[in-house]
Structures are given as C-alpha cells and as structure tokens.
Design an enzyme around this catalytic site. Structure first.
Site, PDB file in Angstrom:
ATOM      1  N   GLU A  92       0.812  -1.211   0.000  1.00  0.00           N
ATOM      2  CA  GLU A  92       0.000   0.000   0.000  1.00  0.00           C
ATOM      3  C   GLU A  92       0.850   1.268   0.000  1.00  0.00           C
ATOM      4  O   GLU A  92       0.494   2.261  -0.651  1.00  0.00           O
ATOM      5  CB  GLU A  92      -0.921  -0.019   1.222  1.00  0.00           C
ATOM      6  CG  GLU A  92      -1.914   1.114   1.271  1.00  0.00           C
ATOM      7  CD  GLU A  92      -2.835   0.989   2.473  1.00  0.00           C
ATOM      8  OE1 GLU A  92      -3.358   2.037   2.899  1.00  0.00           O
ATOM      9  OE2 GLU A  92      -3.016  -0.124   2.982  1.00  0.00           O
ATOM     10  N   ASP A  93       1.989   1.243   0.715  1.00  0.00           N
ATOM     11  CA  ASP A  93       2.728   2.484   0.959  1.00  0.00           C
ATOM     12  C   ASP A  93       4.133   2.528   0.357  1.00  0.00           C
ATOM     13  O   ASP A  93       4.832   3.523   0.533  1.00  0.00           O
ATOM     14  CB  ASP A  93       2.848   2.724   2.470  1.00  0.00           C
ATOM     15  CG  ASP A  93       1.495   2.978   3.120  1.00  0.00           C
ATOM     16  OD1 ASP A  93       0.580   3.440   2.413  1.00  0.00           O
ATOM     17  OD2 ASP A  93       1.349   2.698   4.317  1.00  0.00           O
TER      18      ASP A  93
END
Length: 749
Positions: A92-93
């Site tokens: 996600e990051d």
C-alpha cells in the site's frame, strides 16, 4: 490545536524499536519450531522498504509494522500472521508489489497481505470505506488471520492516534474504529482487542466524558478499596474451605463500557452494578457450579443479574457463569466463574484456537467446535449481506446495523439458538434463520401464541415462523426489521421485483410502440436492432424500455429506420385491452403498486378516475388522472412516447380502498371536528390524516385524507361535508407542486 495525549501508546518517537531477534524470541516462547529466518527476512524487508518514511510522531515508520507483529505474538499466532504484520503496509505504501511478496515470502503471506491492503482511493471517503469493508469481509471469510492482522494494525494506530494533529481526522478514525473494527473483534470473541479499541475510540471522540468517568472510577476505587479487599479475601477463604482450587483476581469496568450503560439504561454512575468484578478461574465446568453454590450461600445475590453462559454460550463462544452479589457496605460486585479454557476463549476468541495439530502450528477448528462452536460463524451474516448485492454504501449501512453488541437469544422450535440485536422483530428472526424463510414469512407464533411479524423478540422466546405463499414484499416490509441482514435481503427482493416489473412494462411499451405505427412487434425481428442499441438480449431491451433508458421511438427507429410516424397519438385515442385481476393493468399486464407503479401526489388518483401512466426513467410508472395539470407540461411530441394507457380493473373498482384528499373551510367553533368526523363516518368514509394549514379568528382551512372506495364514494363524502352547518366550503383537492398543501404527507402526523 494541541494533539491529544492518549491513555496508552506503544513504540512512539521516544522508544527503541525491538529488533528482529526480539521478535523471534517472542514467537519461540509459544512456537519453538517457528521459521526464524523467514521472520528476520520479513523484518528486514519492512525496514528497508519503509526506510524513508516516518510516522506523525517522528518515529521510523517500520516501528509501526514491528509493533503490529508484536501484538500478533500476544495472540500467539503463526509465523505467516507475524510476517504479514511486518509486511502489511509494503504494497500500500511502498513500491513493493504482491508479486514481489509472493516471490520472496510465499503465496500464503502474499494472500494475507493482499487481504489487509486497502483499495486505491478512487471514490469518496464514505464509498471508499464501504468498498474496503467489502474487500475485508471477503478476505476474512477465506482466512480469519486477515482480520486479526487488521485488528492489531488498527489497535496500534489507535494507541498512537494522539499524534495526529487534525482533530477531524482523529474523530473519523475513532468513529470508524467504534462502528466497525471493535464490533468485528467482539464478533470473533477477541475481547482483549475489542475493549481497548472501544476505550481508545471513546477517549478520542468524547475526551471530557472519558476524563469524567475515569475520575469517578478513581474516587470510588479509593473509597471502596477496603470493602473490595474484604470480599476478595473472604472469597478465597470460602473456596479454600470448600476444597476448590481456584485463581481469583479482580477487574474494573472500562470507561467506555460504563458510558454505554449510562446511555442505554439511563441510570446514574452509582447505580451501575458491575463496575467491580472478580473472576474465579477453576479446573472444570462442574467446579464452576460448585463455586456458584458457595458464593450464594455466603452473600445475597441479585436475582435478575444471574446468567448461565455455560449451558447457553454466546454466539462468539463466550462461556461463563455471571452473578452479582451484595457485599459489605451494600456494594454490588459481579463475579465471573469459568475454566482456564473458557477464559482463554473469552479474552482471545478465535485466536485461542491456534495450536499444534498434525505436525503444524495453526488454527484448529476442531478445538473451536469442542469449545462451543466455531466463532467464525458469526461473520457469516456479513457475507450474506454482501451476497444480497447493492452498492458499497448500502453494504456499509447494513453491516453497521449487523454489529449491534446488545443481544437477545431466541430459539427455533427445534431448539436452535438464534442471536439477534435488542429490538429485533420476528421478521428479523425469520431472516436470521434463512433468507428464503424471511421472504415467505406471513406471521409467527411466539411461545405458542400467534403474533404479527413486527412483534419484538425477547430473551428465551421460542419463535415459529408461519410461511405464506407470496414472495413479493408488501409496502413497508423493510420498516419491520432492524438487522442489516434482513434489510439487505428485503432490498434485494425489491430490486428483483422491480426488475421483473420493468421488464414487463418494457414489453408492453414495445408492443404499443409498434401498434401505434401499424406494425406488429415480433421478438424474432429485433436481433439487428439489439446490436444497434448496444443491448445484449431481449430482457436487457425490455429493462431499458421499462426504465426509460431507451424510448419506444428509438426502438422503432432501430427496427425500421426512417419509417416512424412523428405525429404522436393522443392518450385519449389509444386502445385499452386486457382484463386481469390486480389494482391496475396496462394492455393486459398487471402492475404492482408501490414497486414500479407510483400514484402521483399531485393529483392523488383513486379508483374510478380516468388515468394515464407516464414513464419516469429509473423510477417506474407515475399514475396521473387524465386532467392533472402537471400532464400539460408533458404533452409535447417527444414525451408522448413515454405515456402508457392504464385502466382500473373490475376488482379495483369494486374492492380497492383508495385515499382521497378533501379541503374544507370550517368555522372556528367547539365541536366542529366531531361534526365533520360524524358526517364522514355516516358516509362510510374513514379519516386517516388531518392537517390545518390556514387559521384565522373565525375560520380554519383544513385538509382531510379520507379512505374511500372510488370517485363516486369520495363525491358522496364531499356532499356530506357540505351539509354540515359549520362547514362553509368542501371540495376534492387538486394540487400542483406550488400549492399551499405541499409537504402535507411529510408534516401531518
């Protein structure tokens, strides 16, 4: 604004981040054969991928992933779960992909990481939240470890929420935690996570209330310390004398739990009986009941505060004996009596069943079944809501309804336990048993007595659902239920009924369009037209016609390009055919009022009026009287395609009850309403609604909604009103949207 300081925090800017060896050592305390190399590689990968990132506290970002992994070790989860905790934010990051995770750490861990990973931000915050919850539900039903990782992730975020500087963001995250994540934790029995999530959310949503309750707790703790110590000492002494080996310890009710009870029961702080509780842990279920006997011989018990959750466990497998006693100084103290296994399930829920089996360490559903049933069954309603369809926001609404924490427990005639939220009805019960049973429900028997479907279900009720034949939801069906599962199922049934109605309407429109042009509509002749209209099949065509997405003229042009007669017929000249039972029919096809057929409020048609239908795209058919003023705005050539011929059936003309609206000017004198009610009653009408919308010193102008059989009956009622001495004017209401009665239905009670 200064950021709030939370009641707890873990690994903030001032704390050292535990090493990979520290994490491996934690796992080895309960899983000696754990793959230490895999854990170390996941730890290092997380550290490297998040190297350039920091949290709001200023701490390195990977400290959060390490904290999540440590929380998972407190639940004694397997290596894949711990590694997922370390890797859960990489996709996600960071630049990492699921393919990278699968290649480096295996398909199992990649699947878990994917389940925890949120969707991309492509929509509004609410819709995004709903879509993420849908994705999470799908993932956790395939593997509950996804939910456990997500809960530990959320718990650490909540412990460090006070570092966020924007109060609105803290509030949004706290509210989401309280409405979604804490209830999910309770659903699978992980009480240790649920209670802390609730308390942290409460602290951020209502810090003043949290502080006030915390202070009151401290004051009571100081004032009652001796009495509580006396009860504890005497309890241990009595159990020793009875030869019962037990572990006794106390606990204090959390601030949020007290707040909920203050809100729900409307009691004062001093009236809450279970602020203090003792937990008595013994070796077997038999000893639980022995302890109960000893306690009740020493102290008076509060009769309505005894619960046997051993013989009747809660749906999340919680088992324990609860009793409340009156101790020294008239202090009420709750006691929870359970075995070690029961205590593990009560605190850790589904996480209590990770153990060695067949040479591997993992979740043991057989052990869960022995302990009282698989707690994962409590997640099934969310899957069933998802299966009902609807948009993500609707799913979110229904899922939140399903997460009520206050439960009642009722039984089927066969003895199966059904858990429902407080306030649930017998129709909720029917849908909880099976969706098809809910659809077919016509009534119910509660404890042998016939009761309507709106009747509330209470603890211990035996409910038998009586099935009927029809599966078409009557108007107001959804208002009889409160559970998310029932509402979602009813809405799906309504959608299916509407789609069938739209298809039937569409077929009528197609036939009528061709009839108007002197042609005969044949389904076999529209194959090429379907391609031109970019529709897949005949049902798609009829649905598009019924919903107004494709006009009858567009269909005719697609079949016979350039041959359409543009003159447009008057609705008065169109042929009416057919004679089927029902409220109304269109060219021989019965329509269902309230599903795809809607009576226009501007003219309030009643049986006997000359009527016409107007397609309302996406809504169905609006029924107007033929002289309705609003129809004038639709009488241009383009809109006449959307008009449908309607006629009352003989059954509707002879048996249907309609509502007519009458406006009367009456004198402002005592007894005038009684006179009016008497006149309407003598004319065999039934007043169902009254509204006064103009008032002067001498006169009132009032509107009455009156149940009548047809237009002739309404005329008789109006004539009866005109004979009243104190009624100066009376007439049937004919209103457009600008009339003084606009909003009558919404305002009148």
């Amino acid at each position: 604004m200064t950021a709030l300081a939370g009641p707890q925090s873990v690994i903030d800017a001032a704390e050292a981040i535990p090493s990979a060896d520290d994490l491996v050592a934690r796992v080895h305390t309960y899983y000696p054969d754990a793959d230490a190399d895999l854990i170390r590689r996941a730890y290092e990968y997380s550290r490297v991928m998040h190297a350039s990132q920091t949290r709001q506290s200023g701490a390195p970002y990977y400290g959060h992933t390490v904290a999540v992994a440590f929380l998972l070790t407190e639940l004694r989860l397997d290596v894949a779960s711990v590694c997922t905790g370390l890797l859960h934010d990489t996709v996600e990051d960071t630049d990492a992909t699921l393919e990278d995770i699968a290649e480096l750490f295996g398909a199992d861990i990649a699947r878990l990481v994917d389940g925890v990973t949120k969707l991309n931000e492509l929509s509004s915050k609410r819709t995004k939240q709903a879509e993420n919850l849908q994705k999470l539900v799908v993932a956790i039903t395939q593997d509950v470890r996804v939910l456990l990782v997500k809960l530990c992730d959320r718990l650490h975020n909540m412990r460090t929420l006070h570092f966020l500087k924007k109060p609105e963001k803290r509030e949004r995250i706290a509210l989401e935690t309280l409405e979604i994540y804490a209830p999910l934790a309770r659903r699978i029995g992980v009480n240790r996570l649920c209670t802390e999530l609730e308390d942290l959310a409460f602290f951020n949503l209502n810090p003043n209330a949290h502080e006030g309750i915390t202070k009151r707790l401290a004051e009571q703790r100081e004032g009652r310390a001796r009495a509580i110590a006396d009860i504890s000492g005497r309890l241990s002494e009595q159990l020793d004398q009875a030869g019962i080996e037990a572990r006794v310890f106390g606990r204090e009710k959390r601030a949020y739990s007290i707040w909920r009870k203050l809100e729900r029961k409307g009691v004062s702080f001093d009236e809450i009986a279970d602020i203090y509780a003792f937990r008595v842990i013994v070796g077997s279920p038999e000893e639980c009941y022995r302890v109960l006997g000893v306690i009740h011989q020493v102290w008076r018990c509060v009769a309505d505060r005894f619960h046997d959750y051993i013989s009747t466990p809660k749906p999340n497998n919680y088992r324990s004996l609860h009793t409340t006693i009156i101790g020294p100084g008239n202090i009420r103290v709750e006691l929870q009596i359970r075995t070690e296994d029961m205590d593990a399930v009560a605190e850790s829920g589904v996480a209590a069943h990770w153990r060695y089996k067949a040479g591997r360490y993992g979740y043991d559903p057989a052990a869960a079944e022995i302990a009282g049933g698989d707690p994962l069954e409590r997640l099934r309603p969310f899957v069933e809501i998802l299966e009902q369809g609807g948009d993500p926001d609707e799913f979110l609404e229904h899922a939140k309804l399903e997460m009520f924490s206050d439960q009642v427990y009722a039984f089927t005639p066969k003895g199966d336990l059904i858990a429902l939220p407080q306030g649930a009805t017998t129709l909720d019960f029917a849908y909880a048993v099976h969706t098809e049973l809910g659809h077919a429900a016509a009534g119910a028997r509660i404890n042998g007595r016939s009761r309507p479907l709106r009747s509330p279900v209470r603890n211990g009720d035996v409910v038998q659902v009586i099935k009927g034949g029809a599966k078409t939801p009557p108007p107001g069906w959804e208002d009889l239920v409160i559970t998310g599962k029932a509402k979602a199922a009813i809405r799906r049934l309504v959608r299916a009924s509407e789609q069938d109605e739209f298809i039937r309407i569409g077929k009528v429109i197609a036939e009528h369009a061709f009839l108007r042009e002197g042609k005969v509509f044949r389904e076999a002749g529209v194959a090429d037209a379907l391609k031109r209209l970019e529709l897949d099949d005949l049902d798609a065509l009829y649905l598009a016609l019924g919903k107004g997405r494709v006009s009858s003229g567009e269909l005719f042009d697609a079949v016979y390009p350039g041959q359409r007669n543009k003159r447009g017929d008057s609705p008065n000249d169109r042929e009416l055919i057919g004679d089927e039972k029902g409220a109304l029919y269109v060219h021989g096809r019965g329509l269902t009022p309230g599903v795809s057929l809607h009576f226009a409020k501007c003219c309030s048609p009643i049986a006997g009026d000359r009527i016409v239908g107007v397609m309302n795209p996406g809504h169905g058919v609006d029924v107007h009287v033929i002289d309705c003023e609003q129809l004038a705005s639709l009488e241009d050539e383009a809109d006449l395609e959307h008009w449908i011929d309607l006629k009352w059936t003989p059954e509707a003309l002879s048996n249907a009850a309609s509502v007519g609206r009458v406006v009367a000017v009456v004198r402002n004198e005592p007894g005038v309403l009684a006179e009016i009610a008497g006149a309407v009653g003598e004319a065999r009408g039934n007043i169902i609604n009254v509204k006064m919308f103009e008032r002067s010193r001498d006169f009132f102008r009032m509107a009455f909604d009156i149940e009548v059989l047809d237009t002739r009956h309404l005329s008789n009622v109006v004539s009866a009103l005109k004979t009243c001495e104190r009624v100066t004017e009376a007439e049937r209401a004919r209103f457009d949207g600008d009339d003084a009665l606009e909003g009558f239905d919404e305002e009148a009670g």
